[in-house]
Design a protein around this motif. Structure first.
Motif, short mmCIF file in Angstrom:
data_model
loop_
_atom_site.label_atom_id
_atom_site.label_comp_id
_atom_site.label_asym_id
_atom_site.label_seq_id
_atom_site.Cartn_x
_atom_site.Cartn_y
_atom_site.Cartn_z
N TRP A 449 0.83 -1.19 0.00
CA TRP A 449 0.00 0.00 0.00
C TRP A 449 0.88 1.25 0.00
O TRP A 449 1.87 1.32 0.71
CB TRP A 449 -0.89 0.03 1.24
CG TRP A 449 -1.91 -1.06 1.30
CD1 TRP A 449 -3.17 -1.04 0.79
CD2 TRP A 449 -1.76 -2.34 1.92
NE1 TRP A 449 -3.81 -2.22 1.05
CE2 TRP A 449 -2.97 -3.05 1.76
CE3 TRP A 449 -0.72 -2.97 2.61
CZ2 TRP A 449 -3.17 -4.32 2.24
CZ3 TRP A 449 -0.90 -4.24 3.09
CH2 TRP A 449 -2.12 -4.91 2.90
N GLU A 476 -11.15 -4.65 1.02
CA GLU A 476 -9.88 -5.30 0.74
C GLU A 476 -9.57 -6.45 1.71
O GLU A 476 -8.55 -7.12 1.58
CB GLU A 476 -8.74 -4.28 0.80
CG GLU A 476 -8.80 -3.24 -0.32
CD GLU A 476 -7.70 -2.20 -0.19
OE1 GLU A 476 -6.81 -2.37 0.66
OE2 GLU A 476 -7.73 -1.22 -0.95
N GLN A 560 0.46 1.16 6.04
CA GLN A 560 0.03 2.36 5.33
C GLN A 560 -0.45 3.43 6.31
O GLN A 560 -1.13 3.13 7.29
CB GLN A 560 -1.13 2.02 4.38
CG GLN A 560 -1.63 3.19 3.54
CD GLN A 560 -2.87 2.86 2.74
OE1 GLN A 560 -3.75 2.14 3.23
NE2 GLN A 560 -2.97 3.35 1.52
#
Length: 581
Positions: A449, A476, A560
């Motif tokens: 990410w 996701e 992330q």
């Protein structure tokens, strides 16, 4: 630090054969001074964390020579007709001589000339190799031969008979040194100075050490995060080999300071030293206590946050001083009261002191109070302070001044950790753009990410933008407990909790099925995979504390970070992004 690793706490070997050789070397007593060095697992090809061409199992170093040793355990087969070796129980082709020579050639022809900016050192040293088979006998059909610059000789082999002989390993190493020193190409080599020897040993340990696993105490779900770098191993070895001196370990976020503090605690407890680990953040102390229990440390230690410790009446004659709540109370009055009223039985009650988040604790009153608890005080050298004055100093205006005084007043070894091991390169780059603080060197190159900056309109739009990301991550397959929302202001936290309809948990720790939310201050020292940051209402690039908080928040993310900023400040970010192109 003549043998590396200096201790096996938290260390794993690629094979039992390598462990046998390490133990034989460590128990020999030969490496109890700085004249001889023995390194396990050097990544001489600079090729990463997998065992591929260029990694050597052991390197011996002294003023006269460098010897490279490849170790193969289990059954070894040699096909004399095809001149081929079979390792891994005789099932896979692999020439251990060639592996050792590859490392020799790279070190002699590239690494050392680059280190010294000349070939002078390599022209004064003897270079050689050896092959070690501790579990089997040398093949009788193997005879001396050459192939270009490589020499294959039964005399270079160490086998089961050598290994079972008392002192067999050191006799073998001395024999190999003599073999290559008498070799025609190396006769009359003058050797190197002690300074040059130290330079090479430091380079091997800090730059080329293969990535090493840490103990189960610190095991993480992500394999690459649960390993100590060579530099981190060097820090621990440096402390071990400088008795009587404390450690000042400086590094930015994600460089492994808290990991090392825990590992140092485990090692100290293993040596039956009564150890105190102090940090500033209460949530961090709770986290460290859980990690210590999970790691099986069950005696001889205590982990406390500073203010809880200083108010603990079990250490005091009488009751603790009433809390007034202002900054002067916490930073001066409370530690002064503790200093004056500590029980005689508690003075010097700890053998070793570890301080994490040292930048928040380094002032004269707090350090003097902690020094009272350490047997022999800070003069004993039985202490280590982990700190980050550059990125994470948000509470203590006196940190730099007192650090300079403390360093001069007490015997210490200063070590810098410069490599961020927690965050992806994307996260580090985004943090630098958002804050103007320097971009840290980063170990983790691969990433799934990319960290982001998202903009929202003034008003309730912040919750809408955060909710969009939460829904996206859920699609996701990201579990809610892997997501943390960090707020720069308490008001934001309250508003988000009211808007969350029970989907958020106001706490610093994971709760199954919930996204946890707290202030950046409360989350300092902790981490999660995904960090969503509610930027400040009034973004001010001249506000050092605000910029530090934003940098801290980004560096909590192992996968992330996403920074949400009021759209009014978009041009500031864009200008910074343009200047970094």
């Amino acid at each position: 630090m003549p043998i590396s690793p200096a201790t096996l706490n938290g260390y794993e070997f690629s094979s039992e054969a390598e462990k046998k050789i390490y133990l034989a070397a460590n128990n020999s007593g030969y490496f109890n001074n700085s004249d001889h060095y023995f390194f396990h697992s050097l990544d001489l090809a600079d090729t990463g964390s997998k065992k591929i061409k260029g990694e050597i199992d052991f390197v011996y170093l002294d003023k006269d020579c460098i010897l490279f040793f490849e170790v193969k355990g289990g059954q070894i087969k040699y096909d004399s007709l095809q001149n081929e070796w079979y390792v891994l129980g005789g099932t896979e082709k692999g020439n251990p001589f060639k592996q050792a020579y590859d490392s020799l050639f790279r070190t002699r022809d590239f690494l050392l000339p680059k280190l010294f900016n000349s070939r002078s050192v390599t022209e004064r040293l003897v270079f050689g190799i050896g092959v070690i088979f501790p579990d089997c006998l040398r093949p009788s059909e193997f005879h001396k031969s050459t192939n270009g610059a490589m020499e294959f000789d039964p005399q270079l082999l160490y086998d089961y008979n050598n290994h079972k002989s008392p002192g067999g390993l050191m006799d073998y190493i001395k024999k190999i040194k003599s073999y290559w020193s008498d070799h025609l190409q190396f006769r009359n080599r003058s050797g190197i100075s002690h300074k040059e020897l130290t330079t090479i040993s430091k380079y091997f340990r800090q730059e080329l050490h293969f990535t090493l696993p840490i103990s189960d105490l610190l095991a993480k779900g992500h394999h690459e995060l649960g390993r100590l770098t060579g530099m981190q191993m060097y820090v621990l070895d440096n402390l071990k080999y400088n008795p009587g001196k404390g450690g000042l370990i400086m590094g930015g976020p994600g460089t492994g300071k808290t990991i090392l503090a825990l590992e140092l605690l485990k090692r100290s407890a293993t040596e039956s030293k009564k150890t105190l680990l102090v940090c500033f953040n209460k949530n961090l102390s709770d986290h460290l206590n859980r990690k210590a229990v999970e790691g099986g440390i069950n005696k001889s230690y205590e982990i406390r946050n500073l203010h809880e410790l200083l108010k603990d009446e079990t250490y005091l004659n009488g009751r603790s001083t009433p809390v007034t709540g202002d900054q002067v109370y916490w930073s001066r009055d409370l530690p002064l009261y503790f200093n004056r009223n500590i029980k005689d039985s508690k003075t010097g009650c700890y053998d070793y002191l570890i301080i994490d988040e040292g930048q928040d604790i380094l002032n004269e009153y707090q350090m003097e109070a902690l020094g009272k608890l350490l047997k022999g005080g800070f003069e004993s050298g039985n202490w280590t302070v982990f700190l980050d004055k550059q990125y994470q100093n948000i509470y203590n205006d006196d940190a730099e001044e007192y650090y300079q005084y403390f360093r001069e007043a007490y015997p210490s070894v200063v070590t810098l950790l410069q490599l961020n091991c927690r965050n992806t390169r994307s996260t580090i780059k985004r943090a630098a753009v958002q804050t103007g603080l320097p971009e840290m060197a980063c170990l983790r190159i691969s990433q799934t990410w990319n960290s982001e900056i998202r903009y929202y309109n003034p008003g309730p739009d912040l919750f809408n933008r955060i909710n969009e990301i939460l829904l996206k991550l859920e699609k996701e397959g990201i579990k809610k407990e892997y997501i943390t929302i960090l707020c720069t202001e308490k008001k934001q936290l309250t508003q988000l909790m009211e808007s969350g309809n029970g989907s958020f948990a106001e706490c610093a720790f994971h709760i199954a099925g919930k996204v946890n939310i707290c202030t950046i201050h409360s989350y300092k020292g902790l981490e999660n995979e995904f960090i969503l940051i509610a930027g400040p209402e009034n973004y001010d690039t001249n506000n050092h504390i605000q910029m530090s908080l934003i940098y801290i928040a980004n560096t909590r993310a192992t996968a992330q970070s996403i920074f949400f900023l009021d759209r009014r400040f978009k041009t500031i970010i864009e200008d910074r992004e343009d200047s970094n192109l």
